[in-house]
Design an enzyme around this catalytic site. Structure first.
Site, PDB file in Angstrom:
ATOM      1  N   CYS A   4     -10.770  12.353   5.851  1.00 12.61           N
ATOM      2  CA  CYS A   4      -9.774  11.519   5.179  1.00 12.61           C
ATOM      3  C   CYS A   4     -10.273  11.266   3.760  1.00 12.61           C
ATOM      4  CB  CYS A   4      -9.575  10.196   5.919  1.00 12.61           C
ATOM      5  SG  CYS A   4      -8.568   9.029   4.979  1.00 12.61           S
ATOM      6  N   ASP A  30      -4.587   6.357  -9.261  1.00 11.25           N
ATOM      7  CA  ASP A  30      -4.193   7.632  -8.657  1.00 11.25           C
ATOM      8  C   ASP A  30      -4.671   8.783  -9.534  1.00 11.25           C
ATOM      9  OD1 ASP A  30      -1.781   8.354  -6.395  1.00 11.25           O
ATOM     10  OD2 ASP A  30      -2.366   9.931  -7.794  1.00 11.25           O
ATOM     11  N   HIS A  46      -9.940   2.535   8.158  1.00 13.41           N
ATOM     12  CA  HIS A  46      -8.846   3.448   8.498  1.00 13.41           C
ATOM     13  C   HIS A  46      -8.236   2.998   9.834  1.00 13.41           C
ATOM     14  CE1 HIS A  46      -7.287   7.789   8.107  1.00 13.41           C
ATOM     15  NE2 HIS A  46      -6.624   7.230   9.110  1.00 13.41           N
ATOM     16  N   ASN A  86       4.760   5.755   1.205  1.00 13.93           N
ATOM     17  CA  ASN A  86       5.423   6.894   1.829  1.00 13.93           C
ATOM     18  C   ASN A  86       4.998   6.949   3.287  1.00 13.93           C
ATOM     19  OD1 ASN A  86       6.644   7.787  -0.594  1.00 13.93           O
ATOM     20  ND2 ASN A  86       4.709   8.718  -1.224  1.00 13.93           N
ATOM     21  N   GLY A  92       6.963  12.346   1.718  1.00 13.40           N
ATOM     22  CA  GLY A  92       5.978  12.669   0.697  1.00 13.40           C
ATOM     23  C   GLY A  92       4.579  12.174   0.999  1.00 13.40           C
ATOM     24  N   THR A  94       0.967  12.336   1.973  1.00 11.84           N
ATOM     25  CA  THR A  94      -0.021  13.425   2.045  1.00 11.84           C
ATOM     26  C   THR A  94      -1.372  12.929   2.536  1.00 11.84           C
ATOM     27  OG1 THR A  94      -0.615  13.104  -0.278  1.00 11.84           O
ATOM     28  CG2 THR A  94       1.069  14.762   0.194  1.00 11.84           C
ATOM     29  N   HIS A  97      -3.810   7.545   5.572  1.00 13.21           N
ATOM     30  CA  HIS A  97      -4.614   6.317   5.566  1.00 13.21           C
ATOM     31  C   HIS A  97      -3.741   5.356   4.769  1.00 13.21           C
ATOM     32  CE1 HIS A  97      -8.838   4.394   4.639  1.00 13.21           C
ATOM     33  NE2 HIS A  97      -7.891   3.523   4.312  1.00 13.21           N
ATOM     34  N   HIS A  99      -1.689   3.281   2.421  1.00 12.11           N
ATOM     35  CA  HIS A  99      -1.888   2.951   1.009  1.00 12.11           C
ATOM     36  C   HIS A  99      -0.570   2.541   0.399  1.00 12.11           C
ATOM     37  CE1 HIS A  99      -1.062   7.286   1.340  1.00 12.11           C
ATOM     38  NE2 HIS A  99      -0.455   7.205   0.153  1.00 12.11           N
ATOM     39  N   HIS A 101       1.285   2.462  -3.256  1.00  8.88           N
ATOM     40  CA  HIS A 101       1.296   2.869  -4.660  1.00  8.88           C
ATOM     41  C   HIS A 101       1.833   1.691  -5.475  1.00  8.88           C
ATOM     42  CE1 HIS A 101       1.225   7.374  -3.922  1.00  8.88           C
ATOM     43  NE2 HIS A 101       1.654   6.970  -2.748  1.00  8.88           N
TER      44      HIS A 101
HETATM   45  P1  5GP Z   1       0.958   9.938  -0.647  1.00 13.20           P
HETATM   46  O1  5GP Z   1       1.431  11.286  -1.137  1.00 13.20           O
HETATM   47  O2  5GP Z   1       0.232  10.066   0.680  1.00 13.20           O
HETATM   48  O3  5GP Z   1       1.981   8.860  -0.649  1.00 13.20           O
HETATM   49  O4  5GP Z   1      -0.091   9.442  -1.715  1.00 13.20           O
HETATM   50  C1  5GP Z   1      -1.374   9.961  -1.816  1.00 13.20           C
HETATM   51  C2  5GP Z   1      -1.795   9.789  -3.248  1.00 13.20           C
HETATM   52  O5  5GP Z   1      -3.191   9.958  -3.308  1.00 13.20           O
HETATM   53  C3  5GP Z   1      -1.179  10.808  -4.202  1.00 13.20           C
HETATM   54  O6  5GP Z   1      -0.428  10.127  -5.209  1.00 13.20           O
HETATM   55  C4  5GP Z   1      -2.391  11.548  -4.781  1.00 13.20           C
HETATM   56  O7  5GP Z   1      -2.254  11.863  -6.144  1.00 13.20           O
HETATM   57  C5  5GP Z   1      -3.515  10.567  -4.510  1.00 13.20           C
HETATM   58  N1  5GP Z   1      -4.806  11.213  -4.318  1.00 13.20           N
HETATM   59  C6  5GP Z   1      -5.069  12.275  -3.505  1.00 13.20           C
HETATM   60  N2  5GP Z   1      -6.380  12.600  -3.571  1.00 13.20           N
HETATM   61  C7  5GP Z   1      -6.941  11.718  -4.446  1.00 13.20           C
HETATM   62  C8  5GP Z   1      -8.277  11.549  -4.929  1.00 13.20           C
HETATM   63  O8  5GP Z   1      -9.213  12.262  -4.587  1.00 13.20           O
HETATM   64  N3  5GP Z   1      -8.482  10.538  -5.821  1.00 13.20           N
HETATM   65  C9  5GP Z   1      -7.463   9.718  -6.235  1.00 13.20           C
HETATM   66  N4  5GP Z   1      -7.785   8.757  -7.113  1.00 13.20           N
HETATM   67  N5  5GP Z   1      -6.203   9.847  -5.792  1.00 13.20           N
HETATM   68  C10 5GP Z   1      -5.939  10.841  -4.908  1.00 13.20           C
HETATM   69 ZN    ZN Z   2      -9.136   7.096   5.928  1.00 16.60          ZN
END
Ligand code: 5GP
Ligand code: ZN
Length: 113
Positions: A4, A30, A46, A86, A92, A94, A97, A99, A101
């Site tokens: 993760c 981000d 987590h 998300n 969306g 990805t 865990h 989070h 935004h």
């Molecule tokens: P999701 O797509 O799951 O809603 O958001 C995951 C977010 O994590 C994405 O906006 C992506 O840019 C961010 N992200 C993914 N890997 C990393 C990382 O290694 N460092 C940081 N700071 N953000 C990350």
């Molecule tokens: Zn995690």
């Protein structure tokens, strides 16, 4: 949780630009910002893969993340901002865990979907 990316950030195995940290939460910018200000707030543990895992036992932890998100938005000088989570790949998500935004610093799109 193995593999993760956010657990690795919490553990310091992947570097991040941290904005806030306490014993339960971490906020960091981000890596691929979608707005002039774009940071993420996560519980360090987590426990939830996403908001669909919310239940009576963890709702306080979720609320705490939102409280920090709003406080940090204010500290970043944002008067208008959006908090997004998300939930599921089609939305969306990805990183599985939980989070939130926080996006701001510009006029945000009114496209919600
Ligand atoms: P999701 O797509 O799951 O809603 O958001 C995951 C977010 O994590 C994405 O906006 C992506 O840019 C961010 N992200 C993914 N890997 C990393 C990382 O290694 N460092 C940081 N700071 N953000 C990350
Ligand atoms: Zn995690």
């Amino acid at each position: 949780m193995d593999n993760c990316v956010f657990c690795k950030i919490v553990a310091g195995e992947i570097p991040s630009k941290k904005l806030y940290e306490d014993d339960k939460y971490l906020a960091f910018f981000d890596i691929a910002p979608m707005a002039p200000v774009h940071f993420l707030v996560i519980p360090k543990q987590h426990i939830l893969t996403g908001i669909s895992d919310i239940n009576d036992d963890n709702a306080d932890l979720v609320a705490g993340a939102l409280k920090i998100a709003a406080r940090l938005a204010k500290e970043q000088g944002l008067t208008s901002y959006r908090i997004v989570t998300n939930c599921g790949p089609d939305a969306g998500q990805t990183v599985f865990h939980l989070h939130f935004h926080v996006l701001g610093g510009t006029t945000l799109s009114n496209q919600m979907a």
